[in-house]
Design an enzyme around this catalytic site. Structure first.
Site, short mmCIF file in Angstrom:
data_model
loop_
_atom_site.label_atom_id
_atom_site.label_comp_id
_atom_site.label_asym_id
_atom_site.label_seq_id
_atom_site.Cartn_x
_atom_site.Cartn_y
_atom_site.Cartn_z
N THR A 40 55.06 47.73 33.79
CA THR A 40 56.37 47.20 34.31
C THR A 40 55.94 46.50 35.47
O THR A 40 54.77 45.77 35.58
CB THR A 40 57.32 48.15 35.03
OG1 THR A 40 57.29 49.01 34.23
CG2 THR A 40 57.64 47.89 35.75
N GLY A 41 57.23 45.07 35.68
CA GLY A 41 56.82 43.97 35.69
C GLY A 41 56.90 42.45 34.84
O GLY A 41 57.24 42.42 33.97
N THR B 138 53.90 40.03 35.09
CA THR B 138 52.79 40.31 34.02
C THR B 138 53.03 41.40 33.36
O THR B 138 52.58 40.63 31.56
CB THR B 138 51.88 40.25 35.32
OG1 THR B 138 51.99 39.39 36.25
CG2 THR B 138 50.65 39.41 34.81
N ALA C 22 49.56 45.02 39.11
CA ALA C 22 49.21 44.84 40.05
C ALA C 22 49.87 44.51 41.43
O ALA C 22 50.42 43.11 40.94
CB ALA C 22 47.70 45.35 40.25
N ASP C 23 50.04 45.35 42.10
CA ASP C 23 50.07 43.96 43.45
C ASP C 23 49.31 43.40 44.01
O ASP C 23 49.86 42.45 44.67
CB ASP C 23 51.53 44.73 44.65
CG ASP C 23 52.62 45.03 43.43
OD1 ASP C 23 52.99 44.59 42.89
OD2 ASP C 23 53.11 46.13 43.16
N GLY D 61 53.98 49.15 42.15
CA GLY D 61 55.03 49.86 42.39
C GLY D 61 55.42 49.03 42.91
O GLY D 61 57.29 49.22 43.58
N GLU E 45 54.67 54.86 35.84
CA GLU E 45 53.50 54.37 35.95
C GLU E 45 51.69 54.60 35.85
O GLU E 45 50.63 55.06 35.65
CB GLU E 45 53.21 52.28 36.86
CG GLU E 45 54.20 51.80 36.63
CD GLU E 45 53.70 50.37 36.95
OE1 GLU E 45 54.31 49.52 36.82
OE2 GLU E 45 53.96 51.01 38.25
N LYS F 263 46.49 38.68 43.57
CA LYS F 263 46.84 39.76 43.66
C LYS F 263 45.50 40.14 43.99
O LYS F 263 44.76 41.30 44.23
CB LYS F 263 46.91 40.20 42.02
CG LYS F 263 48.63 39.85 42.30
CD LYS F 263 49.99 40.04 42.52
CE LYS F 263 50.90 39.55 42.08
NZ LYS F 263 50.93 40.36 40.83
C1 5RP Z 1 55.75 47.85 39.29
C2 5RP Z 1 54.29 47.50 39.07
C3 5RP Z 1 54.56 45.92 39.15
O1 5RP Z 1 52.91 46.16 38.11
C4 5RP Z 1 53.61 45.34 39.90
O2 5RP Z 1 54.92 44.69 41.36
C5 5RP Z 1 53.27 43.19 39.70
O3 5RP Z 1 54.45 43.01 38.97
P1 5RP Z 1 54.38 41.45 38.67
O4 5RP Z 1 53.80 41.22 37.49
O5 5RP Z 1 55.97 41.30 38.79
O6 5RP Z 1 53.88 40.69 40.23
O7 5RP Z 1 53.72 48.06 40.16
O8 5RP Z 1 55.81 48.58 39.47
#
Ligand code: 5RP
Length: 230
Positions: free
Chosen positions: A28-29, A31, A85-86, A97, A105, A123
């Site tokens: 999710t997200g 990426t 990932a964040d 998250g 996830e 990141k």
């Molecule tokens: C969602 C997540 C995402 O993987 C995380 O927030 C990264 O998102 P993005 O790719 O939009 O930076 O953990 O719960």
């Protein structure tokens, strides 16, 4: 290259790890969404995969783009999960998250033989904690849970605001019907100790520390793609 282009490059490199017939956890997200778009092109060209989404949002995108989906009930063991990932530390421990999907996830990643994390180089961190740690909590006893989290953190020398996540003026509700507290503790030197301490609190459903789960990180940066093994 802008951030979106980097995300697409990381997603493209991860797609090379996907084989026909795989049972695939789909993250999710933003990426992970780029990964879904590229995966959908492969599916349209004839690749067969069974996808298990990590959120309703990802499920909707997969449906829209024609990626066949299953559930963990139907397909409880997966070959590979690909997710964003964040934050990513040098040992491939993660904070996840930011998009609010951490519980599904983590369940999907734990059901997978391998997890690949995809991200742009922004990141990468030396120590997790610059990004506020998402903690998914039961609605019942929210205040008591908050106090318990703050006490557990203090015992580890951590402190900082716990902020109830709000979107459009309303508390953010996860796919599981829970709330999220974003914990701004700053650097977390002992992630395992914090993980264990949070787990021991009854109102905590899950937290966004993904320790020892990712086997490979595919990082896109100005100098190209870099693969980091755990
Ligand atoms: C969602 C997540 C995402 O993987 C995380 O927030 C990264 O998102 P993005 O790719 O939009 O930076 O953990 O719960």
């Amino acid at each position: 290259m802008d951030a979106k282009a980097l995300k697409i490059e990381a997603a493209r490199a991860a797609l090379a790890e996907v084989r026909d017939g795989m049972r695939l956890g789909i993250g999710t997200g933003s990426t992970a969404a780029e990964f879904v778009r590229l995966l959908a092109q492969k599916v349209a060209e004839g690749m067969t995969i069974i996808g298990v989404p990590t959120s309703e949002r990802t499920a909707a995108l997969c449906d829209e783009l024609g990626v066949r989906l299953s559930t963990l009930e139907e397909t409880p063991e997966l070959d590979l999960t690909i997710d964003g990932a964040d934050e990513i530390d040098p040992g491939l421990n993660l904070i996840k998250g930011g998009g609010g999907a951490l519980l599904r996830e983590k369940i999907v990643a734990a059901a997978s033989a391998r997890m690949i994390v995809i991200a742009d180089e922004s990141k990468l961190v030396d120590t997790l904690g610059r990004f506020p740690l998402p903690i998914e909590v039961n609605r019942f006893g929210l205040r008591a849970t908050e106090i318990a989290i703050a006490r557990a953190a203090a015992e580890l020398g951590l402190s900082g605001p716990l902020t109830l996540r709000v979107t459009n003026g309303e508390p953010f509700v996860t796919d599981g019907g829970h709330l999220i507290l974003d914990a701004s503790f700053g650097r977390i030197p002992d992630t395992r100790a914090l993980s264990n301490a949070l787990r021991a609190i009854p109102g905590v459903v899950e937290h966004g520390l993904f320790l020892g789960m990712a086997g490979l990180a595919i990082i896109a940066g100005a100098d190209g793609i870099r693969s980091v093994q755990a």
